[in-house]
Motif scaffolding. Sequence first.
Motif, PDB file in Angstrom:
ATOM      1  N   GLN A 134      -8.560  -4.454  11.635  1.00 52.80           N
ATOM      2  CA  GLN A 134      -7.380  -5.217  11.229  1.00 52.80           C
ATOM      3  C   GLN A 134      -6.674  -4.468  10.101  1.00 52.80           C
ATOM      4  O   GLN A 134      -7.262  -4.206   9.060  1.00 52.80           O
ATOM      5  CB  GLN A 134      -7.777  -6.620  10.773  1.00 52.80           C
ATOM      6  N   LYS A 135      -5.407  -4.144  10.332  1.00 55.41           N
ATOM      7  CA  LYS A 135      -4.650  -3.382   9.340  1.00 55.41           C
ATOM      8  C   LYS A 135      -3.912  -4.325   8.396  1.00 55.41           C
ATOM      9  O   LYS A 135      -4.054  -5.546   8.476  1.00 55.41           O
ATOM     10  CB  LYS A 135      -3.717  -2.411  10.049  1.00 55.41           C
ATOM     11  N   LEU A 136      -3.108  -3.769   7.528  1.00 57.91           N
ATOM     12  CA  LEU A 136      -2.532  -4.548   6.436  1.00 57.91           C
ATOM     13  C   LEU A 136      -1.633  -5.679   6.932  1.00 57.91           C
ATOM     14  O   LEU A 136      -1.561  -6.741   6.302  1.00 57.91           O
ATOM     15  CB  LEU A 136      -1.751  -3.622   5.502  1.00 57.91           C
ATOM     16  N   ASP A 137      -0.984  -5.492   8.077  1.00 52.87           N
ATOM     17  CA  ASP A 137      -0.104  -6.552   8.578  1.00 52.87           C
ATOM     18  C   ASP A 137      -0.870  -7.830   8.904  1.00 52.87           C
ATOM     19  O   ASP A 137      -0.315  -8.931   8.856  1.00 52.87           O
ATOM     20  CB  ASP A 137       0.685  -6.064   9.797  1.00 52.87           C
ATOM     21  N   PHE A 138      -2.141  -7.702   9.229  1.00 53.05           N
ATOM     22  CA  PHE A 138      -2.980  -8.867   9.502  1.00 53.05           C
ATOM     23  C   PHE A 138      -3.035  -9.803   8.292  1.00 53.05           C
ATOM     24  O   PHE A 138      -3.104 -11.029   8.434  1.00 53.05           O
ATOM     25  CB  PHE A 138      -4.391  -8.405   9.875  1.00 53.05           C
ATOM     26  N   SER A 151     -11.130  -2.402   6.592  1.00 46.10           N
ATOM     27  CA  SER A 151     -10.036  -3.370   6.617  1.00 46.10           C
ATOM     28  C   SER A 151      -9.962  -4.136   5.304  1.00 46.10           C
ATOM     29  O   SER A 151      -8.871  -4.340   4.749  1.00 46.10           O
ATOM     30  CB  SER A 151     -10.227  -4.346   7.782  1.00 46.10           C
ATOM     31  N   GLN A 152     -11.108  -4.556   4.804  1.00 47.58           N
ATOM     32  CA  GLN A 152     -11.139  -5.308   3.546  1.00 47.58           C
ATOM     33  C   GLN A 152     -10.538  -4.520   2.397  1.00 47.58           C
ATOM     34  O   GLN A 152      -9.819  -5.068   1.553  1.00 47.58           O
ATOM     35  CB  GLN A 152     -12.582  -5.689   3.206  1.00 47.58           C
ATOM     36  N   MET A 153     -10.789  -3.223   2.363  1.00 47.78           N
ATOM     37  CA  MET A 153     -10.272  -2.406   1.273  1.00 47.78           C
ATOM     38  C   MET A 153      -8.751  -2.316   1.305  1.00 47.78           C
ATOM     39  O   MET A 153      -8.108  -2.209   0.254  1.00 47.78           O
ATOM     40  CB  MET A 153     -10.896  -1.012   1.310  1.00 47.78           C
ATOM     41  N   LEU A 154      -8.158  -2.372   2.489  1.00 50.10           N
ATOM     42  CA  LEU A 154      -6.690  -2.410   2.575  1.00 50.10           C
ATOM     43  C   LEU A 154      -6.172  -3.658   1.865  1.00 50.10           C
ATOM     44  O   LEU A 154      -5.195  -3.604   1.112  1.00 50.10           O
ATOM     45  CB  LEU A 154      -6.245  -2.418   4.039  1.00 50.10           C
ATOM     46  N   PHE A 155      -6.835  -4.782   2.105  1.00 47.28           N
ATOM     47  CA  PHE A 155      -6.427  -6.049   1.496  1.00 47.28           C
ATOM     48  C   PHE A 155      -6.667  -6.052  -0.006  1.00 47.28           C
ATOM     49  O   PHE A 155      -5.798  -6.457  -0.791  1.00 47.28           O
ATOM     50  CB  PHE A 155      -7.185  -7.191   2.159  1.00 47.28           C
ATOM     51  N   LEU A 208     -20.851  -3.930  -1.876  1.00 45.58           N
ATOM     52  CA  LEU A 208     -20.587  -3.206  -3.116  1.00 45.58           C
ATOM     53  C   LEU A 208     -19.379  -2.276  -3.052  1.00 45.58           C
ATOM     54  O   LEU A 208     -18.845  -1.899  -4.092  1.00 45.58           O
ATOM     55  CB  LEU A 208     -21.828  -2.411  -3.524  1.00 45.58           C
ATOM     56  N   VAL A 209     -18.932  -1.916  -1.860  1.00 46.88           N
ATOM     57  CA  VAL A 209     -17.774  -1.009  -1.761  1.00 46.88           C
ATOM     58  C   VAL A 209     -16.569  -1.620  -2.464  1.00 46.88           C
ATOM     59  O   VAL A 209     -15.973  -1.026  -3.369  1.00 46.88           O
ATOM     60  CB  VAL A 209     -17.442  -0.687  -0.287  1.00 46.88           C
TER      61      VAL A 209
END
Length: 343
Positions: free
Chosen positions: A108-112, A174-178, A217-218
Amino acid sequence: MDRRKFLALAPLGAGALIAGRSALAAAPANKRERMLQWLAGKTDPNYTPAAFFLHFGPQYKTGSAAARRHMEYFRATDMDFVKIQFEQTYDRQPNLNTPADWANLKLQKLDFYEAQLQTVRDLVRDAKKDALILMTLYSPYMCAGHCATAPLLHKHLEENPEAVKRGMEILTESQMLFVRACIKAGVDGFYMSTQGSEAKQFSTPKVFANYVKPFDLVAMKEISSSCPFNILHVCDYNAPYSGYEATLDYPGQVVNCNPKLIGKQLALPEIAKMFKRPFMGGLDRHNLLAAATPQQLNEEVQRVVKSAPPQFILGADCTVAGDTDWKRLRQIIDAAHHSGQKA
């Protein structure tokens, strides 16, 4: 007249008045300043910060409608910071039938996350000048449970954790994009949730240590280096814990967890000492004194605050029920703000 000469000539009452004005000038201007002082260890013996969190109705999940509802709730309860509920959860992925299927999980990319990010931007615009803004963050393991259901995720991790690992990597990416978009938008921190180390969750603790914790932890480490106010939430929504040893080294300026373990009740100072940081909590989310009178509410809050360490935030052990009376929460928060038990 020279100030020193004035103080020498003035009666004691005038000197006390000037001292009082100096103390008043040093008082925090708003909740943002108060919480920043609290984070720096400058606690007020007559004021205990407090906050409670709940999910709003379906019409207030994301976007500007959610931001307006968060502001209504923040003002109605007088809580000490804004915590944004995360509602952009993953849908069930029907193709996850075997551990090998996790490699095909859709990134899931940032638009999600755009609807959720609109909530973030609105609240930063409307509230940041007066309060610290925290975004809720579910761990990749929790998001994987949304994709596959928690029982199926557990089964796959027991059968072939190395295969599931690829799915955890995709969810983390995906989480890191958010996370980075939230930081760019101006949040002051995150309410970082973790699950997976509950009692008897896996056949061996190595599953959590090797296939859940590293992905937790990331984001948590990047958040810790970028934001001043982060709450580690060790979530017992699915199952209770026998101990918190697996998460003691997780980042976060504050820890929020349930003092009640299997067969044991932890004292609030014990939790703060164990995690080496201030504790938030003290009230059971399943009760929250729903039938108590205002006097009983005040007495219970006084009891909890008195038993807590000096640097403490009153709250629940997790999100409270969505139909909880806001007025009742305001009464609890008001009682904390006037606790005065650590003088």
